[in-house]
Design an enzyme around this catalytic site. Structure first.
Site, mmCIF file in Angstrom:
data_model
loop_
_atom_site.group_PDB
_atom_site.id
_atom_site.type_symbol
_atom_site.label_atom_id
_atom_site.label_comp_id
_atom_site.label_asym_id
_atom_site.label_seq_id
_atom_site.Cartn_x
_atom_site.Cartn_y
_atom_site.Cartn_z
ATOM 1 N N ASN A 159 0.866 -1.177 0.000
ATOM 2 C CA ASN A 159 0.000 0.000 0.000
ATOM 3 C C ASN A 159 0.905 1.230 0.000
ATOM 4 O OD1 ASN A 159 -1.785 2.059 0.548
ATOM 5 N ND2 ASN A 159 -2.329 1.340 2.597
ATOM 6 N N TRP A 160 1.021 1.850 -1.170
ATOM 7 C CA TRP A 160 1.967 2.977 -1.293
ATOM 8 C C TRP A 160 1.438 4.252 -0.633
ATOM 9 C CZ3 TRP A 160 4.052 2.752 -7.072
ATOM 10 C CH2 TRP A 160 4.705 1.525 -7.264
ATOM 11 N N LYS A 161 0.173 4.261 -0.305
ATOM 12 C CA LYS A 161 -0.461 5.451 0.293
ATOM 13 C C LYS A 161 -0.203 6.677 -0.582
ATOM 14 C CE LYS A 161 -0.165 3.212 4.734
ATOM 15 N NZ LYS A 161 -0.024 3.275 6.177
ATOM 16 N N HIS A 212 -9.410 1.104 5.151
ATOM 17 C CA HIS A 212 -8.104 1.255 5.801
ATOM 18 C C HIS A 212 -8.257 2.188 6.998
ATOM 19 C CE1 HIS A 212 -4.006 2.502 6.573
ATOM 20 N NE2 HIS A 212 -3.645 1.372 5.998
ATOM 21 N N GLU A 252 -6.609 4.583 8.057
ATOM 22 C CA GLU A 252 -6.434 6.019 7.777
ATOM 23 C C GLU A 252 -7.710 6.605 7.198
ATOM 24 O OE1 GLU A 252 -2.794 5.411 5.634
ATOM 25 O OE2 GLU A 252 -1.887 4.854 7.538
ATOM 26 N N GLU A 261 -5.185 -4.967 10.829
ATOM 27 C CA GLU A 261 -4.135 -3.962 10.997
ATOM 28 C C GLU A 261 -4.371 -3.185 12.293
ATOM 29 O OE1 GLU A 261 -2.270 -2.829 7.011
ATOM 30 O OE2 GLU A 261 -4.047 -1.599 7.217
ATOM 31 N N GLY A 315 2.674 2.236 10.714
ATOM 32 C CA GLY A 315 3.628 3.335 10.536
ATOM 33 C C GLY A 315 4.356 3.733 11.810
ATOM 34 N N SER A 334 3.649 -2.145 10.295
ATOM 35 C CA SER A 334 5.105 -2.189 10.464
ATOM 36 C C SER A 334 5.737 -3.523 10.050
ATOM 37 C CB SER A 334 5.489 -1.842 11.911
ATOM 38 O OG SER A 334 5.100 -0.517 12.214
ATOM 39 N N GLY A 355 2.914 -1.149 4.264
ATOM 40 C CA GLY A 355 2.935 0.277 3.940
ATOM 41 C C GLY A 355 4.358 0.737 3.652
ATOM 42 N N GLY A 356 5.004 1.302 4.661
ATOM 43 C CA GLY A 356 6.341 1.897 4.509
ATOM 44 C C GLY A 356 7.338 1.025 3.757
HETATM 45 P P1 PGA Z 1 2.996 0.268 7.629
HETATM 46 O O1 PGA Z 1 1.499 0.450 7.040
HETATM 47 O O2 PGA Z 1 3.529 -1.009 7.037
HETATM 48 O O3 PGA Z 1 3.739 1.482 7.178
HETATM 49 O O4 PGA Z 1 2.861 0.177 9.110
HETATM 50 C C1 PGA Z 1 0.639 -0.636 6.885
HETATM 51 C C2 PGA Z 1 -0.671 -0.191 6.312
HETATM 52 O O5 PGA Z 1 -1.142 0.892 6.661
HETATM 53 O O6 PGA Z 1 -1.289 -0.894 5.487
#
Ligand code: PGA
Length: 250
Positions: A9-11, A94, A96, A166, A172, A212, A233-234
């Site tokens: 997930n590149w956000k 998600h 966010e 999640e 993050g 993470s 994500g990251g």
């Molecule tokens: P993260 O994000 O790996 O940066 O913690 C995961 C996600 O939000 O899907």
């Protein structure tokens, strides 16, 4: 056996050039792994990336979508548009979007129906905040999100759905859930899916862990019985770390 799925997930990250560079690097190696691999870039890069991906094994997904088919919905995009660009997946609910943009279970539910109708596989995200975990509400919150997001979904439709657990406190933050903490919730999710859709269907639904995930912790998480991959994500923003996660699973 359920196949492992690693989804990036590149956000809201990367320039167009960086996005192209990343997908080119991924394409050089993605066939070397047994796991299913998907990337979810920002909408504006989907077309370009879809053309790069072509008919390779790298799957494409949207980070969100709107539930209406077409019309006066400024700023939104439809499931048909995602499908037309070659997307197979779409991330829904998600944390966010739930916490920053006020998305409710009812909205996630409408989006799930819309996605399924257009042949997109929804990756439905659920997870508790740190406060909720500290107050022992993890199971209640996760199941409320699960029931709400999947309300009215049939057994047949459920076969096309991926769940992502999640924990919000792990996204993050560098604070990953321990394999035992994650497995406990994943097992509860699978039991709930079995009650809702029957044991056989529940056994076939992929439940990803997210929060993470990096090369150093991916193997021990995914080795757990009910963890079938990761939503990353990251670590999905660099070929080295994203491929590193896949490499550790070999
Ligand atoms: P993260 O994000 O790996 O940066 O913690 C995961 C996600 O939000 O899907």
């Amino acid at each position: 056996m359920r196949p492992i799925l690693i989804a990036g997930n590149w956000k809201m990250n990367l320039s167009r050039q960086q996005a192209i560079g990343l997908v080119e690097e991924l394409l050089l190696q993605v066939d070397h792994f047994e796991a299913e691999v998907a990337i979810c870039p920002p909408y504006v890069y989907l077309d370009t990336i879809s053309q790069k991906i072509g008919h390779t094994s790298l799957a494409l997904g949207g980070q969100d979508v709107y539930f209406e088919n077409a019309g006066a919905f400024t700023g939104e995009i439809s499931c048909e548009m995602l499908a037309d660009l070659g997307c197979q997946y779409v991330i829904l609910g998600h944390s966010e979007r739930r916490h920053i943009l006020g998305e409710t279970n009812a909205i996630v539910n409408k989006k799930a129906f819309a996605a399924l109708e257009k042949g997109l596989k929804p990756i439905v995200c659920v997870g508790e905040t740190l406060k909720q975990r500290e107050e022992n509400q993890t199971t209640d919150i996760v199941l409320e999100q699960l029931y709400g997001s999947l309300a009215g979904i049939t057994e047949k439709q459920a076969e096309q759905i991926v769940i992502a657990y999640e924990p919000v406190w792990a996204i993050g933050t560098g604070k990953v859930a321990s394999p035992e903490q994650a497995e406990e919730v994943h097992a509860t999710i699978r039991q709930t899916l079995a009650t809702k859709f029957g044991k056989v269907t529940a056994q076939n639904i992929q439940i990803l862990y997210g929060g993470s995930v990096k090369p150093e912790n991916s193997k021990e998480l995914i080795e757990q019985e009910n963890i079938d991959g990761a939503l990353v994500g990251g670590a999905s923003l660099k070929a080295e770390t994203f491929l590193g996660i896949l490499d550790r699973l070999q």
